[in-house]
Design a protein around this motif. Structure first.
Motif, PDB file in Angstrom:
ATOM      1  N   LYS A 145      17.516  16.969 -17.114  1.00 39.70           N
ATOM      2  CA  LYS A 145      17.478  15.515 -16.904  1.00 39.70           C
ATOM      3  C   LYS A 145      16.672  15.160 -15.660  1.00 39.70           C
ATOM      4  O   LYS A 145      15.919  14.172 -15.657  1.00 39.70           O
ATOM      5  N   LYS A 146      16.816  15.945 -14.605  1.00 41.01           N
ATOM      6  CA  LYS A 146      16.052  15.682 -13.381  1.00 41.01           C
ATOM      7  C   LYS A 146      14.562  15.870 -13.627  1.00 41.01           C
ATOM      8  O   LYS A 146      13.738  15.087 -13.144  1.00 41.01           O
ATOM      9  N   ILE A 147      14.214  16.910 -14.370  1.00 42.63           N
ATOM     10  CA  ILE A 147      12.802  17.151 -14.684  1.00 42.63           C
ATOM     11  C   ILE A 147      12.241  15.990 -15.481  1.00 42.63           C
ATOM     12  O   ILE A 147      11.134  15.511 -15.216  1.00 42.63           O
ATOM     13  N   ARG A 148      12.993  15.513 -16.445  1.00 42.85           N
ATOM     14  CA  ARG A 148      12.503  14.426 -17.301  1.00 42.85           C
ATOM     15  C   ARG A 148      12.402  13.095 -16.551  1.00 42.85           C
ATOM     16  O   ARG A 148      11.634  12.228 -16.952  1.00 42.85           O
ATOM     17  N   ARG A 149      13.147  12.942 -15.472  1.00 44.69           N
ATOM     18  CA  ARG A 149      12.976  11.734 -14.655  1.00 44.69           C
ATOM     19  C   ARG A 149      11.660  11.777 -13.886  1.00 44.69           C
ATOM     20  O   ARG A 149      11.104  10.736 -13.536  1.00 44.69           O
ATOM     21  N   ILE A 150      11.161  12.978 -13.629  1.00 47.11           N
ATOM     22  CA  ILE A 150       9.895  13.136 -12.911  1.00 47.11           C
ATOM     23  C   ILE A 150       8.715  13.145 -13.878  1.00 47.11           C
ATOM     24  O   ILE A 150       7.668  12.566 -13.610  1.00 47.11           O
ATOM     25  N   SER A 151       8.881  13.828 -15.009  1.00 50.55           N
ATOM     26  CA  SER A 151       7.808  13.937 -15.999  1.00 50.55           C
ATOM     27  C   SER A 151       8.391  13.814 -17.399  1.00 50.55           C
ATOM     28  O   SER A 151       9.332  14.527 -17.748  1.00 50.55           O
ATOM     29  N   LYS A 152       7.811  12.943 -18.204  1.00 54.08           N
ATOM     30  CA  LYS A 152       8.285  12.735 -19.572  1.00 54.08           C
ATOM     31  C   LYS A 152       7.676  13.732 -20.566  1.00 54.08           C
ATOM     32  O   LYS A 152       8.223  13.936 -21.648  1.00 54.08           O
TER      33      LYS A 152
END
Length: 231
Positions: A145-152
């Protein structure tokens, strides 16, 4: 070497324990040089807790230099393989952002994540070391989830704590493109992979059918509202 497999092969590369962190690039490069002909994709494991100081490569000052050395070698040798960075579930938020930004800028992917050395787990179980399996499930979700907040769109493989079909599907729904299973194979056996595929396919088919019914109902409301009659 026996022949080309129809199953994609990923080769996970880490630093030798007797190699100082300053010489890590040379150590990885030597492994890539030997192993790349056998791999469909390569993994730079910078998070194994059993290798002292390896997780220092998450740091901004070390990671950029490390990746530049690796990619320059691959470019010079015309080694065209997808490249992933395997990160720790214990990674700090600042390092997480740095790894994601570096990976996206350089066209790499991320595997989230390795085993955890969470102190609370050590205290709970009375064991000092790295934990895999069930304790990683929630931690893995949090990292994804943290990764997806930075990059979709960053290529992302979920790894760790996937012991059920529900967990596997959830990892895909929150942003992973692929999943890797380790402990699940030990506890559930070699048929576990096929069980996951069947469950995921069934769940997605049911969801598509549900969406189709919703669209039909929505269209019916539009037709009624417009006064159009069906012949």
């Amino acid at each position: 070497k026996a022949g080309k497999s129809s199953i994609p092969w990923g080769i996970n590369i880490g630093k030798n324990s007797d190699c100082p962190i300053e010489k890590a690039p040379e150590n990885y490069i030597r492994s890539i040089e030997i192993l790349h002909p056998l791999a469909d994709y390569l993994v730079l494991n910078i998070s194994c807790p059993n290798i002292e100081n390896l997780r220092e490569l998450h740091r901004r000052d070390r990671l950029s230099t490390f990746l530049t050395r690796i990619l320059n070698f691959m470019d010079a040798g015309k080694i065209r393989k997808p490249l992933f960075i395997k990160i720790s579930p214990d990674i700090r938020d600042g390092d997480m952002k740095n790894v994601v930004v570096e990976a996206e800028r350089r066209g790499l992917g991320i595997i989230a994540s390795n085993t955890t050395t969470n102190a609370a787990l050590s205290e709970k179980f009375g064991i000092i070391g790295a934990f895999s399996g069930q304790p990683l499930d929630t931690a893995g979700d949090r990292v994804i989830k943290k990764i997806r907040r930075i990059s979709k769109s960053l290529p992302l493989i979920a790894s760790g704590g996937i012991l059920s079909a529900e967990s596997a599907l959830r990892k895909l729904e929150i942003g992973a493109h692929l999943i890797q299973i380790y402990s699940g194979l030990i506890f559930e056996g070699p048929s576990f992979a096929k069980d996951l595929i069947r469950y995921i396919e069934s769940a997605r088919k049911a969801e598509n059918e549900k969406d189709g019914r919703k669209n039909e109902k929505k269209q019916d409301r539009v037709d009624i509202g417009s006064g159009r009659q069906e012949s």
